[in-house]
Design a protein around this motif. Structure first.
Motif, PDB file in Angstrom:
ATOM      1  N   TYR A  27      -4.145  -3.835  -9.164  1.00  0.00           N
ATOM      2  CA  TYR A  27      -4.025  -2.758  -8.453  1.00  0.00           C
ATOM      3  C   TYR A  27      -5.426  -2.252  -8.109  1.00  0.00           C
ATOM      4  CZ  TYR A  27      -4.743   0.705 -11.926  1.00  0.00           C
ATOM      5  OH  TYR A  27      -5.633   1.355 -13.217  1.00  0.00           O
ATOM      6  N   SER A  28      -5.610  -1.571  -7.046  1.00  0.00           N
ATOM      7  CA  SER A  28      -6.694  -0.893  -6.426  1.00  0.00           C
ATOM      8  C   SER A  28      -6.671   0.320  -5.888  1.00  0.00           C
ATOM      9  CB  SER A  28      -7.392  -1.788  -5.567  1.00  0.00           C
ATOM     10  OG  SER A  28      -8.833  -1.348  -5.091  1.00  0.00           O
ATOM     11  N   LEU A  29      -7.677   1.380  -6.148  1.00  0.00           N
ATOM     12  CA  LEU A  29      -7.436   2.705  -5.813  1.00  0.00           C
ATOM     13  C   LEU A  29      -8.582   3.091  -4.736  1.00  0.00           C
ATOM     14  CD1 LEU A  29      -6.323   4.388  -8.951  1.00  0.00           C
ATOM     15  CD2 LEU A  29      -4.988   3.572  -7.184  1.00  0.00           C
ATOM     16  N   TYR A  40     -10.548   6.468  -3.232  1.00  0.00           N
ATOM     17  CA  TYR A  40     -10.532   7.925  -3.412  1.00  0.00           C
ATOM     18  C   TYR A  40     -11.464   8.710  -2.276  1.00  0.00           C
ATOM     19  CZ  TYR A  40      -9.546   6.833  -8.370  1.00  0.00           C
ATOM     20  OH  TYR A  40      -8.925   6.217  -9.173  1.00  0.00           O
ATOM     21  N   GLN A  95       0.913  -1.006  -0.076  1.00  0.00           N
ATOM     22  CA  GLN A  95       0.106  -0.167  -0.144  1.00  0.00           C
ATOM     23  C   GLN A  95       0.891   1.323  -0.124  1.00  0.00           C
ATOM     24  OE1 GLN A  95      -3.046  -1.594   3.268  1.00  0.00           O
ATOM     25  NE2 GLN A  95      -3.583   0.186   2.269  1.00  0.00           N
ATOM     26  N   ARG A 108      -3.647   3.877  -2.987  1.00  0.00           N
ATOM     27  CA  ARG A 108      -3.261   2.585  -3.780  1.00  0.00           C
ATOM     28  C   ARG A 108      -2.993   1.522  -3.039  1.00  0.00           C
ATOM     29  NH1 ARG A 108      -1.893   2.808  -9.372  1.00  0.00           N
ATOM     30  NH2 ARG A 108      -1.011   1.102  -9.936  1.00  0.00           N
ATOM     31  N   THR A 152      -5.813   9.816  -2.747  1.00  0.00           N
ATOM     32  CA  THR A 152      -5.893   8.760  -3.348  1.00  0.00           C
ATOM     33  C   THR A 152      -4.988   7.642  -2.623  1.00  0.00           C
ATOM     34  OG1 THR A 152      -6.441   9.716  -5.623  1.00  0.00           O
ATOM     35  CG2 THR A 152      -5.644   7.533  -5.738  1.00  0.00           C
TER      36      THR A 152
END
Lengths: 113, 109
Positions: B69-71, B73, B6, B22, B20
């Motif tokens: 990957y993931s984000l 927000y 992360q 990640r 944001t």
């Protein structure tokens, strides 16, 4: 919203004593888990339980640990002879297998002195 | 085993800012969740998002499974958003979740 309930919220115990941490998972979930988090570190998997038996366990989950589902609602984690390094937050979780993921309980903070 | 990273490890922002977070993972996953650990230590499930995009109020998440990957927000941050945000993944054939090290978010008034 359904929730996972853990008791007690905080337990202090003497080194070498046995402790039992209790959890009531969400009623229609079939998969149950214990995780722990040592202060300031990431959350680590201990054990998963399905159909009244352990389905997966980590290296951390040695002979000092055991789990049980003594009735239709409770799920317990027993530590037979606690060590100082067992001090951590212990989380119970249950899972409905894909409908929304895991739901975690609010944790039991175990302090071994 | 699968690795979960992360970034950033720490993030300090003023109230009202956007952020944001990640999460990168090293293998294909069939489960990905974002959690918020509040100052009392509770793990709050934010999103179950093995793929695609979801939104819940000021929070939204996107997972691109093919690129691993993931984000997460967070818009118009509030002081109550402070805490540690964890990404956790599960792989086919295993039941456990593997957690990342977390991003510690501090929102100052």
């Amino acid at each position: 919203e359904p929730e996972v309930t853990q008791t007690p919220s905080h337990q202090v115990t003497q080194m070498g004593q046995e402790v039992i941490l209790r959890c009531v998972p969400i009623s229609n979930h079939l998969y149950f888990y214990w995780y722990r988090q040592i202060l300031g570190q990431k959350v680590e998997f201990l054990v998963s339980f399905y159909n009244n038996e352990i389905s997966e366990k980590s290296e951390i989950f040695d002979d000092q640990f055991s789990v049980e589902r003594p009735d239709g609602s409770n799920f317990t984690l027993k530590i037979r002879s606690t060590k100082l390094e067992d001090s951590a937050m212990y989380f119970c979780a249950s899972d409905d297998r894909g409908q929304g993921g895991y739901t975690f309980g609010s944790g039991t903070r175990l302090t071994v002195v | 085993g699968i690795q979960v990273e992360q970034s950033p490890p720490d993030l300090i922002l003023q109230e009202g800012a956007n952020s944001t977070l990640r999460c990168n993972f090293s293998d294909s996953v069939n489960n990905l969740q974002w959690f918020h650990q509040n100052p009392w230590g509770q793990l709050i499930n934010l999103f179950y998002i093995p793929s695609g995009t979801k939104q819940n109020g000021r929070l939204s998440a996107t997972t691109v499974a093919t690129e691993r990957y993931s984000l997460l927000y967070i818009s118009s941050s509030q002081t109550t958003d402070s805490g540690v945000y964890f990404c956790a993944v599960g792989i086919q054939g295993a039941q456990k979740l593997v957690f990342g090290q977390g991003t510690r978010l501090t929102i100052n008034p």
